[in-house]
Design an enzyme around this catalytic site. Structure first.
Site, PDB file in Angstrom:
ATOM      1  N   HIS A 151      34.923 -75.872 -34.865  1.00 29.69           N
ATOM      2  CA  HIS A 151      34.256 -76.722 -34.100  1.00 29.69           C
ATOM      3  C   HIS A 151      33.670 -78.364 -34.665  1.00 29.69           C
ATOM      4  O   HIS A 151      33.283 -78.896 -34.221  1.00 29.69           O
ATOM      5  CB  HIS A 151      33.312 -75.816 -34.235  1.00 29.69           C
ATOM      6  CG  HIS A 151      33.273 -76.242 -32.557  1.00 29.69           C
ATOM      7  ND1 HIS A 151      33.138 -77.220 -32.176  1.00 29.69           N
ATOM      8  CD2 HIS A 151      32.736 -75.399 -31.358  1.00 29.69           C
ATOM      9  CE1 HIS A 151      32.578 -77.200 -30.607  1.00 29.69           C
ATOM     10  NE2 HIS A 151      32.500 -76.027 -30.187  1.00 29.69           N
ATOM     11  N   ASP A 184      52.213 -71.375 -21.986  1.00 30.83           N
ATOM     12  CA  ASP A 184      53.588 -71.891 -22.663  1.00 30.83           C
ATOM     13  C   ASP A 184      54.299 -72.172 -23.940  1.00 30.83           C
ATOM     14  O   ASP A 184      54.502 -73.614 -23.561  1.00 30.83           O
ATOM     15  CB  ASP A 184      54.881 -71.817 -21.320  1.00 30.83           C
ATOM     16  CG  ASP A 184      55.549 -72.149 -21.384  1.00 30.83           C
ATOM     17  OD1 ASP A 184      56.141 -70.781 -21.960  1.00 30.83           O
ATOM     18  OD2 ASP A 184      56.487 -71.872 -20.312  1.00 30.83           O
TER      19      ASP A 184
END
Length: 455
Positions: free
Chosen positions: A158, A400
């Protein structure tokens, strides 16, 4: 969950990339600086090589990861502590860690994904006892299930990327994996936040930031030691579109919003979550409580940042109230407290915050480390406080890699009392999901208030 680790690789950028030390912005170095993960599950596919080693899928993922690390080269580097709790990025192309694992379970054995408590073994492990500069900034775990399905878990530091940037990276990686060209090049320039530059004004001329103060404690406590020891429980709760619309209507009709702009889904639902938690925890009326809100400042700066800016632009702000006011007044009151906190974030707020942090002798106290080093230091939003992070506008679905979209997605494990994530429903039907962690003793009461109070 039974998971066996089979192999681990360092995947480096396929082409030469920029080298050298790069300063980070103050917003990169404060708040959560450990790794944050997300898990995607995919059913059996004709595109998979169903041999024991799943050679094709692993090779495809490693090859495309190597290619995407070229434009996203900061993620192939390493972080270094320099001094006074400050970090610097070494763009050294050391690479991302890629782990292959095998599970003896089938995907259907995981149930309805209503909890992340059993998913730790599906997420790549980060050994925070190692020197910080040895830790990869991206870790990936490909886990193969007995049924032929797989999971792909991605853990990203992060300190390098907020949710928007992390999903930008993930989406582009998936795009390359399925044979398409890169769509959007990341904007990598920390100068927009004056990274590495000295302060423009002394601390005496900086505004006071109450967001950096310690959060309220329970009235009968002077520290959080005992609260840390209490067992927590995680769950994912669903709100239908009708329930979401009911909460928005209730919030807007019960307390007129300022400026005539109706309360958002986030403000309405999060206000309801805050009130439900206070009721479930059984607080006294004079108990102070705080709600931590993450606000993306990209569009709040003047001029706005490029949407493809890669880094941290999320600013933590705090809404506060007495429990008695929160639970006795209508839902719109809680939403108004959240609205007031969010509206504080503007260009002046962000830039003066940078000056405030640049003037600090040490940034350590502004960092949530989640167990880096020998001493555990978690954000401890817990009792009597909450943090509700919004993923409502993030492109978390439809990832995907070349064998179709995911069966489902799950936030990585979150085990700290008071941690909550608000997500859109996966079907695009207007429903929402609340992923939350509370002390186990409070979870049943929270469920009761969360659903019954809507009516």
């Amino acid at each position: 969950m039974s998971v066996t680790l089979e192999a681990s690789y360092l995947v480096k950028p396929m082409e030469p990339t920029q080298r050298g030390r790069v300063p980070l912005s103050e917003w990169d170095q404060t708040g959560t600086i450990n790794h944050v993960s997300i898990i995607y599950f995919y059913g059996p596919s004709k595109h998979f090589d169903l041999s024991p080693n799943y050679t094709n899928i692993a090779s495809t993922l490693k090859d495309s990861l190597s290619r995407v690390l070229v434009p996203f080269y900061p993620l192939a580097g390493r972080l270094h502590w320099i001094k006074n709790g400050r970090l610097e990025l070494d763009c050294n192309a050391m690479g991302a860690q890629f782990v292959e694992a095998q599970s003896s379970l089938r995907l259907e054995d995981l149930g309805d994904s209503s909890s992340s408590s059993g998913y730790h073994s599906l997420v790549p492990s980060v050994d925070y006892t190692l020197p910080f500069h040895e830790l990869p900034l991206v870790l990936v775990q490909l886990t193969k299930f007995k049924c032929g399905g797989i999971s792909i878990s991605i853990a990203i530091s992060h300190a390098l990327a907020d949710g928007t940037s992390a999903l930008h990276f993930t989406s582009e990686w998936a795009r390359l994996s399925r044979g398409e060209p890169l769509q959007t090049v990341p904007f990598i320039d920390k100068k927009v936040f004056r990274a590495g530059e000295p302060p423009l004004a002394p601390l005496t001329k900086c505004r006071v930031y109450s967001e950096f103060d310690d959060l309220p404690l329970l009235l009968d406590q002077t520290k959080r030691t005992e609260e840390r020891k209490k067992k927590t429980k995680v769950a994912i709760l669903k709100l239908s579109k009708v329930q979401v619309e009911t909460l928005r209507k209730t919030a807007n009709e019960s307390h007129r919003p300022r400026n005539g702009r109706g309360y958002t889904r986030y403000e309405s639902v999060t206000g309801h979550v805050w009130r439900s938690a206070c009721k479930a925890r059984g607080h006294k009326e004079d108990q102070p409580t705080a709600l931590c809100v993450c606000v993306d400042s990209r569009d709040r700066l003047e001029p706005p940042l490029p949407k493809e800016y890669f880094g941290n632009t999320v600013i933590d702000v705090v809404a506060s109230s007495l429990v008695g006011d929160l639970v006795s007044k209508p839902l719109g009151y809680a939403s108004s407290r959240i609205r007031e906190a969010i509206e504080r974030v503007n260009d002046e707020y962000v830039r003066s915050g940078i000056e405030f942090l640049k003037n600090q002798e040490d940034l350590s106290r502004f960092q949530d480390l989640h167990g880096i080093g020998s001493e555990i230091k978690e954000p401890l939003y817990g009792d009597p406080n909450l943090s509700v992070v919004s993923w409502l506008t993030l492109p978390i679905y439809g990832i995907d890699f070349g064998w179709g979209k995911e069966l489902h997605m799950n936030p990585g494990p979150y085990d700290f009392d008071g941690d909550c994530v608000l997500l859109p429903g996966p079907d695009g039907d207007g429903s929402l999901l609340l992923a939350l962690c509370l002390q186990e003793v409070h979870m049943d009461a929270f469920n009761k208030h969360f659903y019954e109070d809507i009516e």
